[in-house]
Design a protein around this motif. Structure first.
Motif, short mmCIF file in Angstrom:
data_model
loop_
_atom_site.label_atom_id
_atom_site.label_comp_id
_atom_site.label_asym_id
_atom_site.label_seq_id
_atom_site.Cartn_x
_atom_site.Cartn_y
_atom_site.Cartn_z
N UNK A 76 44.89 53.79 101.62
CA UNK A 76 43.45 53.55 101.76
C UNK A 76 42.86 54.40 102.89
N UNK A 77 41.54 54.51 102.90
CA UNK A 77 40.88 55.29 103.95
C UNK A 77 40.02 54.39 104.84
N UNK A 78 40.31 53.11 104.82
CA UNK A 78 39.58 52.15 105.67
C UNK A 78 40.58 51.50 106.64
N UNK A 82 44.33 64.42 101.03
CA UNK A 82 44.12 63.37 102.02
C UNK A 82 42.65 63.31 102.48
N UNK A 91 40.49 61.50 100.19
CA UNK A 91 40.74 60.06 100.21
C UNK A 91 40.24 59.40 101.50
N UNK A 92 40.63 59.98 102.61
CA UNK A 92 40.40 59.29 103.88
C UNK A 92 39.22 59.84 104.66
N UNK A 93 38.74 61.00 104.25
CA UNK A 93 37.67 61.61 105.01
C UNK A 93 38.16 62.37 106.23
#
Lengths: 250, 250, 250, 250, 250, 250, 250, 250
Positions: C189-191, D41, D44-46
């Motif tokens: 996840x990216x949070x 990546x 996905x994650x910024x």
């Protein structure tokens, strides 16, 4: 229903592609609402799901036994209390409970047992953990030899059993307190040794941590360690290894 | 002298009761014929002696290499320093040294390698320990597949290699820091997994103790753990297991 | 009475400056004699005082519930025993008690729940802690998705839920024993991921310390850890983060 | 190949039952389309990949910098030595090195920095870790306020900065020795606090373990902890949270 | 039957060589089915088997007492519960039970006690462990002097007993909490001191680990340490030493 | 007998050289007149003996109370159970028992209390330990101010009491979990602070060890730490310090 | 000058009572300014002062050697560096230095060595600690048998030496890593065993703590443990025991 | 701005309700007048700022010395390296450096030293820490008596100094390894004892943790503990206590 069976039905036109697809999508994760049992596991690993009974609510436990029994025709449960045994035996009169190992199982009759796993303990207090290992391995179809109370502080007891231990394809060494049994056995055999520290003891045994450290630091070759009191884990891994070696032993 | 013989002599008056009593005081060990245990290690275990080079004095190391080479025609040494490599290579020009794994060996040519052992690492920093495992297993005649840098914080990297890992007879999982690799692999394969914690890391990794605890506590089946950084131990045990399974794999 | 309300009354001349001053001086530390409840907290943090019930004497507990109910119209209590639940329900018939999470609350009806927090567990035994987190977050007005029993030793279970987890603004990962769940989720996840070790387990799990170490050593990005079994703390922090992100999610 | 496709082939006799069974043996993972997880990546994650320089070989490090620079136009490296800085600056003259934080970066010009992250330290010795956090967050486009040397043994220093800290969307609290800073800040703000224990100290500080324990046991709400000295991890998670909250702050 | 007796019989033709051989082969490992008692032990060590009662099942315990009584004419059991005492006393009316030391013994009358062992404790709470040591040593035929409650925080109490302590051939020093007694005694006597940490205490005593560490780190000469609460072990080793020194003391 | 006297006797032939040598063997301790050390504790320390009730047998306890009462006219007992309280109150009707602090005392009337000791707690759960400290100090004739529930996660509560705390001659800071209270107080006052970790808490608090480590690592000046839950020890030392300072405070 | 000699002189009128008194008062504590050497020690314990060289400044060390040599005619120093050896040998050309054991001694010629102490090691890496024990015991006039490299992972090596070990009056068992040697020896002999853990090892050996725990937890009788690497302490205590037993052995 | 003033403005319509609400959001801290806390440390504590030199950059260190010298006319620095001493002495020729205690100070002449603090050590290796304590106390104007090398394994050395120790108003007890010194002193004096564990030692001393545990667990009254090697902290607190007691001592 087995994977192969579903496929045969598809081939025979007895099951539609849609039904089969739904089956395969659902099957690995088929939910009981509270826990996802992996019935695919046997396919993948060759071993059916095993139930860790400790702490499970009565109704949940019963449903899990029912479901696995339906799928496999037998069930292996570990760390069951007397109360849980009574519960399951109320429904499955053929269920057997061993208060020593806390194993609660429904087992198919006349199971062949192959190869040889030696399960050794340092003292008599280590036997409950050893039995969890031995009975797990037996349930999975392995032949087990028990060699108990052969701790290293009376080395002649162990030496008297050397030939039996050396004839096994895999050894499980169960010990608490100083946990030195695995090292001595490791130097006597040429097969893998799975070391199981036990929480038996007092003082600086720290509920098995000392024995765990002893075993992890072993200077002997061919030793690896599972968690404290994890007889089941040792029995499982010994089963994997014994099965690999059956061909050689024949 | 056999028990019977002693007794016969006592009976015949050729040995006093006192002499016989002294004999039986020592007897519990001697009678078991432990001398028979002192057969050659290779005969017993199938593996020749391996040299742990670290800390050995130069002259001592050289003599050990010479002795084993004489007996076996090859030598495997672990944890060798560059200086030790130079020393041995001065005498044995065919000695090979790998500064990554610190393995210093003289190996017979064209050794057949059987079965399959998968050696996996979580990160690139774990590779030296993994190479100690892999090269040990190769020296002992096993086929090794290396699957490196497949740590669980990027699970797709591991999943992309699942088939390779599943095709092995035994898996070695090498990881530091949180050490979660072994658990994930344990859930994906049906063969034994030997987990090796590494001392790589910082902060609360405590030089591998955290990874060791993670691995020991694994909820997956079929995992056992060796000492921190003990690539050799993992390679040795994997060799034992792989050899057992070669028949099945054929 | 709200701060704004007091000020409006002062402006409108309905309350004297002296009365208002006394109110503001007294309010942050208003004493119950035995414990200083911070009713100013909601103003500062946006969250009302939560009651840690465990170990509180009956009379004290009742007075705390009464006082917070008076001020807020609702009360959230954690770690309440059955006996404490019966006590509070004797006075507040609308009080709800969940024996799994041990949450004892009086909650306003029809509370809107915004954003999305995913609460995941490795096993079924971790659910009580997860529920403490989930119900805390719900009480504070957040939408929660529960994804339970997706431990890493059967990675396909987790992967089957990836999209749901990825759609949350914050993830709470609850796991005992080897505690590897947080690392795997952190890589998916990216949070932010809040990891909660649980004391569930046996042997070398050391009542959650092993899981805590695993999580603290995680190699994945975006993970931070709260105390063992601290579902409430995770739910609280997840609420803070989710609230920050609501605008983005809309 | 899709599940449905396989079943159609079985039905059509184009695939044998055995082949299909083998397919389903592997299926639980493949069917979930994990390949989709392998997206970039940053997407996905910024956040782009960050280089952990410590221990990397020169050539390897250089190639990683080149690859990421090619893809992103900028590179963030942590824990770089002076020698590594000189190496990278030999190729990338615009690379900047901060010997305090050990950050070695090539950064795009005129990057906008949004929101507000407060990075606080207890002492001056904690600043290197704090700078790793602060510079990581800045690289990821966040506005950072530094509030250093505000340890709790001189509480007025911290109180003098309360408004600045309260105005941040996320706080990073860096402290060694007793590590009490996070608890005090946690009681003063209504936003998430990421606590970073440092290995600074002597005696019973046990290289940061004491501070880690203090922070994990914090009684304040809204605190979670990263690994000892893990400034990067705190900066990363703070970036995630700050970004979520930017909308609210506007 | 004693070894000598068997040999005499062989010599006298009252026992055949075959019978005697069977006796000697069987004897060291004579099995009770569940535990292998070493009746050869007395021959080897001069001390008969001692029963660790804790955790033994009633029937097993009774059989062990019967068997040892048959062989030795007396039995020493440690860590016996009241219930176990009642059980054994039901069969052996001459069995004595001391609830303080938890020693349950059947002892021959008019046993001579030689030499001198001083058993010292720091506090009154350490007396149960000290009594286990003292009574063990007495059972093995040693003279014991008890010097209790002479902890170092009131050093004059210890100094008042210096002559008695100095006149012993071996000293057992029993202490919990800070465990400093052994060091002070070690500096006052010229005979070996066996230190026994006790689990008595609270707070950071960690159930005896702190006392164990204190004793292991002692700067005094002639001190060695046994396990926490292991009064039996100290009494046993003190017996070995005292016996060695009896000649000198005469 | 004095050294000189012995020598005179040797000179005069009234004592043999051997007798004198034996005398000097023991001499290093006796010559220092340690008997002088055995004066009454109250004379030496100003404080009468205090009874640690926990674990004492009924008859023993009663006799101790009687003996001290006889000598002092009052008795202070700590860690007394309800049953012990009833026992003592059966004989001494004026005995008072506080179930919170577990102090069981017979105290002289109208005792003057001098100086000022501030006893502070972080939470309400720490009050039992704080009361043990406070009541001990009061029994020894010191004036005590209680400032409870001023934990650092709500720093305004502590700051509201700063003047009271600063006016004390000695401060006792009682806290569990993260234990940060002592550090903050240490920075606010110019008098000695005695820190008492408590075993209150859960998870990684490790029964007070975390709080102990926090306090030992405090960066504030003028803080020293006593054992976990050792309210008595803190009250005793605070009494010593307060008494020293009474003159200054007047 | 010996005590007896002084007394003879007093008796003979060659020394005044006052001079003798001054001698006895001064002697036990005779100060060197920086350290108080106890020359009375030999009188009390039978063993002269031993010098712990590590960390001592050159000038101090030299003066200590000079002083003891003056009093005793010989000196035993432990943990001496090469530089310290050179220093002492500059003044005392007869001083001998063993770089393995780090013992630096000046020893009287033709010292009789009585009894028998067996010093055993598990591996070759444990030899330096074993030599410290052996040479200490030899300096104190004991006969020592060295039995090295008989670790339990190759039990036949140990069994081959059983008779020698059983013939000793006291055994010193030196081992690192898993430290199981002491337990096995404890089961084989009927004399006291002093166990010495060594810091040799890697991984979870934790610099000897694991071996220490193993030895403390030993199930064998007659074992006590000294500090990690404390060969000197083991040699000292073995000397005390051996001396006690010499009469029996004759 | 005062609370009342704000309310008056609201009433008068000079401040909006929104502005006032924002004010009260921040108010709980500001209203308590914490700015008053920011008085000069010396004013508050009586002790000027002390410089912890270790790890400070040269320029920074020099500026700190200059600033404090300007304000106080003297400076106390601890843990200074030789290089730092040379640096400071380059600017302040009157600066004195003691390589043993690592104290680097500029001190006013003819400072009166009042009261009496006894600083004791167990061994000579503990002297550097003791000197840090002693010189800190002297700098703060206290009279110090040094009593070194009086460890408990030679109790007569300590007893010989009892009167001096008993005459002090406060005792600092410095010890490594088993750390028993504090307990023995605590039983001999009626004044507070500050215990300082030192990191001196080897084996299981664990860099002072063992000594710390011993001291924390002390059964003697009137003992509290500071961090390992924290001579400065002990000297500081002893100064506070000694100053309190000066009036009594006069």
């Amino acid at each position: 229903m087995e994977v192969k069976e579903v496929l045969e039905k598809v081939k025979a036109g007895e099951m539609s592609v849609g039904e089969a697809e739904a089956y395969f999508r659902r099957q690995p994760l088929e939910e009981l609402g509270y826990a996802k049992l992996d019935t695919h596991r046997k396919l993948r690993s060759g071993f059916a799901e095993v139930v860790f009974c400790s702490g499970k609510a009565d109704e949940h436990l019963l449903r899990i036994y029912e479901r696995i029994y339906m799928a496999e025709g037998e069930v292996l449960g570990t760390r069951a209390s007397k109360e849980q045994a009574a519960l399951i035996q109320g429904t499955f009169c053929e269920a057997e409970y061993d208060p020593l190992s806390k194993i609660l199982k429904i087992e198919k009759k006349d199971k062949a047992r192959v190869g040889k796993i030696a399960v050794c303990t340092a003292g008599t207090a280590d036997i409950p953990v050893a039995e969890e290992a031995a009975q797990t391995a037996e349930f999975f179809g392995n032949h087990v030899e028990r060699i108990y109370d052969v701790g290293v502080s009376g080395i002649h007891r162990l030496l008297a059993k050397v030939e039996t231990i050396q004839s096994a394809l895999c050894v499980v060494a169960v010990a608490g307190m100083e946990g030195a049994l695995a090292s001595v056995i490791g130097g006597l055999v040429d097969k893998p040794v799975i070391a199981v520290p036990t929480s038996i003891g007092y003082g600086a045994s720290m509920k098995g941590l000392s024995a765990l450290l002893t075993m992890i630091n072993s200077c002997a070759n061919g030793i690896a360690v599972v968690n404290i009191d994890n007889g089941y884990g040792a029995g499982y891994m010994a089963s994997q290894i014994n099965r690999l070696g059956v061909h050689e032993a024949l």
